[in-house]
Structures are given as structure tokens and as C-alpha cells.
Design a protein around this motif. Structure first.
Motif, short mmCIF file in Angstrom:
data_model
loop_
_atom_site.label_atom_id
_atom_site.label_comp_id
_atom_site.label_asym_id
_atom_site.label_seq_id
_atom_site.Cartn_x
_atom_site.Cartn_y
_atom_site.Cartn_z
N LYS A 169 0.83 -1.21 0.00
CA LYS A 169 0.00 0.00 0.00
C LYS A 169 0.86 1.25 0.00
O LYS A 169 0.51 2.27 -0.61
N SER A 172 2.63 1.58 -3.78
CA SER A 172 1.88 2.10 -4.93
C SER A 172 0.38 2.15 -4.63
O SER A 172 -0.16 1.23 -4.02
N LYS A 173 -0.26 3.21 -5.10
CA LYS A 173 -1.72 3.29 -4.98
C LYS A 173 -2.38 2.22 -5.84
O LYS A 173 -3.52 1.83 -5.59
N SER A 174 -1.65 1.76 -6.87
CA SER A 174 -2.18 0.73 -7.77
C SER A 174 -1.65 -0.66 -7.39
O SER A 174 -1.57 -1.55 -8.23
#
Length: 201
Positions: A169, A172-174
Motif C-alpha cells: 500500500k 503504490s496506490k495501484s
């Protein structure tokens, strides 16, 4: 052959079971050594050190469990003492390589950033898999009244999965999209491994 059916075959024969435990020990040892190999002493974190130590302990613990079946079985990780030695040995290495290529090609990561991201994603995928395999294995051990137990490993692997999720987390937000790609790759390698294990038993 489904995992549960395969494990039933394995656990019902002490010689095959000993080789399976040795194979799991090898894989835990490979994981521990990969963590240590990618670690940079000046930037080592508590989480990475803890994870490497626990994977080494799992390798030792699984090796020690073999004595509950046959004290003289599987002294080393040589092919004769493993099940499906090739795919068992290279399963994690292939996943690491394919994850690194994915990160290089899709996120343009290089060097230490690539190594750490690969560590997070590979570990996540492996812990998701461990969270599936070890509980089923333990249930079958209990059903057979086996002296072997993997309960302590189950608890620690669940902890690793939680730690990797927190780290991803932050990475990366992705992260879920990237994790899905890597778990899809892992699923193919896992099925190849299961197929090879089925041939061996």
C-alpha cells in the motif's frame, strides 16, 4: 489432481511424506536466501530481517519434522530426497525473474528499487499461496493423526501476508493491480509444480 487429493496421497506414505517435507523445507530455504541476497546491510529494516529469520526457521522446522516420520530420511536437498526437484527448486526463482521483468517493463524500475518491489510482490504472491496450502495440509495431517504439524508456520505466514499488504500500500496506490498480475503469473507456476508433484507420487 487437486491439492487435497494430492496431499492425501503424500501423507499416507511416510517415505513420500518425508520427501514432501524436505521439498517444502527447500522452498522456505530458497526464499530465505533470496531475501538475504537482495538485502543491503545499510538499509536493512526490522521487517526484512524478521522475515528472513522466520523463513530460515521454517526451513529448519520442516526439516526437523522429517524425523517424526523417519530419522534417516532426506539428509540433504539433493534431487533423490525431493519431490519434483526441478520445478520445486526453480518455482520461486522463475516467479522472481518474471516479476522483475514485469516491474522493469511496466514501472521502469531498476537497481535496488526494482529488487525491493520484486521482494514485496513475490513475497505477497507466495504468502497468498502459503495461506491456501498450509491450512489444507494441516487439516489432512490432523485427519491422519500425524505427528507432523505446521500450525506454527500457518500463523507466521499469515503475519507475513499482512506485513506485505501494508508495505505494498505504501509502494503504490495501484498495488492491487500489480499484485493481481503477479499472482496470475504465480498461479501458472504453481499449477506446473502441482502437476509435477502429482507425477512424482
Amino acid at each position: 489432481m487437486e491439492l487435497e487429493e494430492l496431499l492425501q496421497h503424500i501423507v499416507s506414505n511416510d517415505h513420500t511424506h518425508a520427501r514432501f517435507l524436505n521439498t517444502l523445507s527447500l522452498q522456505e530455504n530458497i526464499g530465505a536466501r533470496k531475501i538475504s541476497a537482495n538485502e543491503r546491510p545499510e538499509t536493512s529494516t526490522y521487517m526484512v530481517l524478521k522475515h528472513a529469520a522466520e523463513e530460515h526457521r521454517h526451513a529448519f522446522y520442516l526439516k526437523k519434522q522429517i524425523a517424526r516420520l523417519n530419522a534417516t530420511a532426506c539428509p540433504t536437498y539433493e534431487p533423490d530426497y525431493l519431490l519434483a526437484p526441478y520445478s520445486s527448486k526453480y518455482y520461486l526463482n522463475k516467479l522472481d525473474l518474471m516479476t522483475s521483468r514485469y516491474l522493469r517493463d511496466n514501472l521502469q524500475l531498476t537497481g535496488s528499487a526494482l529488487k525491493f518491489a520484486a521482494y514485496l510482490l513475490v513475497t505477497y504472491a507466495i504468502e497468498v499461496r502459503a495461506d491456501l496450502i498450509y491450512p489444507i495440509y494441516q487439516a489432512i495431517l490432523t485427519q491422519h493423526n500425524s505427528k507432523v504439524s505446521v500450525r506454527s508456520i500457518i500463523l507466521e505466514e499469515q503475519g507475513h501476508l499482512e506485513e506485505m499488504t501494508v508495505q505494498l500500500k505504501s509502494f503504490s496506490k495501484s498495488w492491487e493491480s500489480h499484485a493481481e498480475k503477479i499472482t496470475t503469473i504465480e498461479a501458472i507456476l504453481y499449477q506446473d509444480w502441482i502437476n509435477d508433484l502429482a507425477k512424482a507420487v
